[in-house]
Design an enzyme around this catalytic site. Structure first.
Site, PDB file in Angstrom:
ATOM      1  N   CYS A  67      92.056  10.902  59.629  1.00 39.06           N
ATOM      2  CA  CYS A  67      90.816  10.431  59.925  1.00 39.06           C
ATOM      3  C   CYS A  67      90.557   9.333  58.972  1.00 39.06           C
ATOM      4  O   CYS A  67      91.342   8.984  58.152  1.00 39.06           O
ATOM      5  CB  CYS A  67      89.765  11.484  60.005  1.00 39.06           C
TER       6      CYS A  67
ATOM      7  N   ASP B 183      91.452  22.856  60.013  1.00 42.88           N
ATOM      8  CA  ASP B 183      91.710  23.171  58.607  1.00 42.88           C
ATOM      9  C   ASP B 183      90.699  22.741  57.621  1.00 42.88           C
ATOM     10  O   ASP B 183      90.818  23.282  56.644  1.00 42.88           O
ATOM     11  CB  ASP B 183      93.135  22.503  58.583  1.00 42.88           C
TER      12      ASP B 183
ATOM     13  N   ILE C 276     115.016   2.167  63.577  1.00 47.31           N
ATOM     14  CA  ILE C 276     114.861   0.530  63.835  1.00 47.31           C
ATOM     15  C   ILE C 276     115.933  -0.090  63.098  1.00 47.31           C
ATOM     16  O   ILE C 276     116.648   0.359  62.174  1.00 47.31           O
ATOM     17  CB  ILE C 276     113.369   0.050  63.259  1.00 47.31           C
TER      18      ILE C 276
END
Length: 605
Positions: A2, A98, A287
């Site tokens: 976040c 958590d 990639i």
């Protein structure tokens, strides 16, 4: 995963609308929603990327009595075991998040609670009884946290860009941090590129009361690691159980996860472990370039993906596609950091984020187990380097702007700081125990400088620029402690790197893959900076006001001519371009957000 932010005002109350600009600047880190809490002088904000407890893990999370509240970024990997222990100690949980373990652990032990947390995290905990804010960061600095202290306020956030709107004036550029970026590719330590905005260090706790009094302490450091006299069999027996536990904790998630798969050993080991821990094929991404003549790792990655039957995607880009990612990577990185691997990481993250929220990566294996070539130098080379630049045993002695031609570019402020660029490395080297080996000194120096302030900036910011969480099991503190404490003979023999890790991995990964020379991923900076692009870049940089303030543009003709003739000025020119774009995004017009597909020259004012 976040974004967190907040504010403490001295003698005034925080109102929700004050936090809105911070939430806007962190929306990419938490696209699934946001939350706010204010209580008098204290305010907390959170933008959420929901990974665990999708329905009930909204933040801020408040205690049952309303006296504690927390906003957190990252993951507490041992939350299952920690929750059981806390419940036995009488704590009652309201969610399955958590992050709720943080306030419960704090309630039982306000001084030592962080030592119980295993994971990657940055958090802000509000203690309404003691009227204080407690900021904390994980042991290795996987998750970022910045703060600024002014006479009337303390502002904190996951990223620099979220702090800027809450400052009464635009902060000045810190000449020392800017100089470090140029000389060593990143600024490291407490100071950032903005004067007065600081990093909370890895393994640190910062407490702030309503009068803005600060108390900082460090709850973990690699300096606590003891050297151990283990043979391979003893180390192998210990590590097998340790790494299995670490991986079991890291795969905890209520959403699917994937893996960035290079052609190297560390990501192959993670693929082997993840394949053991789940029934369905692992989702993997690699990639490379459309132009097969360009050096990349796709072939090795595709072969190891086939061995483990992963559901694999190979992303093939044109070289100019990465060039057009430059403005977005500068915006995402926040602080100036020159790591060309940011471009493929950005492209991988954009692709993976279209279907996933969590991706594993192999960063940290080289620091923990002695994998870098810079750790393997003949003794005479170390001695010679240390004679020329004493203080670090010959390690990290030379500026990346070492040519006299390059140093003539510096304006007065940068020239005055030139002799100080090694200060963080000198400090790290000197604080490592005298009983440690030269190799351990090298590892420790990297662990507390380049790892948190360059490598992990790439991992966190490039991925979070697309709302993607990166998990790095090799940087679990227990793995780092184990690797750092190993005898040198189990790390390198002077020729081969990561001896222990590769021998241990033979039971999990095909031996021919483990002992294949790593190819790496080449970013064609020299090809980018040529022809018409170079001509336009010289014109734009020479006229750019910010560049003219810090550099002597009278030296630019020689610099650009060297790039045209020999192609050996790309690093300096690239840094100048980065700075000009960064200055526009963070100083001249803060709040702008480039897309991942832009002409970099259009972003130089």
């Amino acid at each position: 995963m976040c974004g967190i932010a907040g504010l403490v005002l001295k003698g005034r109350s925080v109102h929700e609308h004050m936090l809105e600009p911070m939430i806007d600047r962190l929306a990419h880190r938490g696209p699934d929603g946001h939350g706010v809490l204010t209580d008098g002088a204290f305010g907390l904000a959170h933008t959420r990327l929901s990974i665990i407890d999708l329905s009930g893990g909204r933040q801020p999370i408040c205690s049952e009595d309303g006296k504690l509240a927390v906003v957190a970024n990252g993951e507490i990997y041992n939350y299952v075991e920690l929750r059981e222990a806390l419940e036995r100690e009488g704590r009652r949980f309201a969610t399955h998040s958590d992050s709720e373990t943080i306030p419960h652990a704090y309630a039982l032990d306000p001084e030592g609670f962080a030592e119980r947390l295993h994971g990657m995290f940055a958090f802000a905990l509000y203690d309404g009884v003691r009227r204080r804010l407690v900021l904390g960061r994980d042991r290795l600095g996987i998750k970022p946290l910045f703060y600024a202290l002014l006479p009337d306020r303390l502002v904190f956030a996951s990223e620099l860009k979220a702090i800027l709107p809450l400052l009464p004036n635009a902060p000045a550029i810190d000449a020392g941090a800017f100089s470090q970026f140029l000389h060593t590719h990143c600024s490291t330590g407490e100071e950032t590129l903005f004067s007065g905005i600081r990093r909370l260090g890895p393994g640190e706790i910062l407490e702030v009361d309503a009068e803005l009094n600060l108390r900082k302490r460090r709850y973990w450091t690699p300096l606590c690691v003891r050297s151990r006299a283990l043979d391979f069999a003893e180390a192998e027996a210990e590590f097998e159980g340790l790494f299995e536990q670490v991986m079991k904790e890291h795969v905890r998630s209520d959403v699917p996860y994937g893996l960035f798969l290079s052609g190297g050993n560390d990501s192959a080991i993670l693929l082997a472990m993840l394949s053991r821990l789940q029934a369905q094929p692992v989702r993997t991404f690699s990639i490379g370039y459309v132009d097969a003549a360009m050096k990349d790792e796709l072939g090795d990655a595709e072969r190891i993906a086939q061995v483990f039957g992963s559901r694999h995607t190979s992303i093939r880009l044109r070289r100019e596609d990465l060039f057009r990612r430059i403005p977005h990577t500068v915006w995402a990185a926040d602080d100036l950091m020159r790591d060309y691997a940011s471009f493929p990481t950005s492209a991988l993250s954009e692709a993976a984020a279209k279907e996933l929220k969590v991706v594993f990566t192999g960063e940290g294996g080289d620091e923990a187990f002695g994998g870098y070539r810079r750790y393997r130098q003949p003794r005479l080379v170390w001695l010679a380097k240390n004679l020329l630049a004493p203080g670090t045993g010959g390690f990290r002695t030379r500026s990346e702007w070492w040519r006299k031609r390059s140093q003539r570019l510096f304006g007065p402020a940068l020239a005055a700081e030139r002799r100080n660029f090694r200060a963080p490395y000198l400090k790290a080297w000197s604080e490592a125990p005298a009983s440690w080996s030269h190799l351990q000194h090298c590892q420790y120096t990297d662990l507390v400088t380049d790892l948190p302030d360059s490598l992990l900036v790439k991992v966190d910011r490039m991925m979070m620029g697309f709302g993607l969480e990166g998990r790095v099991p090799f940087l679990d503190h227990r793995v780092v402690e184990f690797g750092l404490g190993l005898p040198d003979a189990l790390k390198t023999d002077g020729e081969q790197p990561k001896i222990f890790l590769r021998r241990w991995a033979e039971r999990h990964v095909p031996k021919e893959h483990l002992y294949t020379k790593k190819r790496g991923f080449t970013v064609p900076v020299r090809e980018w900076l040529g022809g018409e692009v170079l001509d336009r870049l010289e014109s734009k940089l020479s006229a750019n006001p910010a560049v003219r303030e810090w550099f002597d543009v009278r030296q630019f003709p020689a610099l650009f001519q060297a790039q045209r003739k020999k192609g050996n000025a790309g690093r300096e020119i690239f840094c100048l371009m980065q700075f000009a774009i960064w200055h526009r995004l963070f100083v001249e017009q803060p709040g702008l957000k480039p897309s991942p597909d832009e002409d970099p020259l259009d972003w130089i004012s």
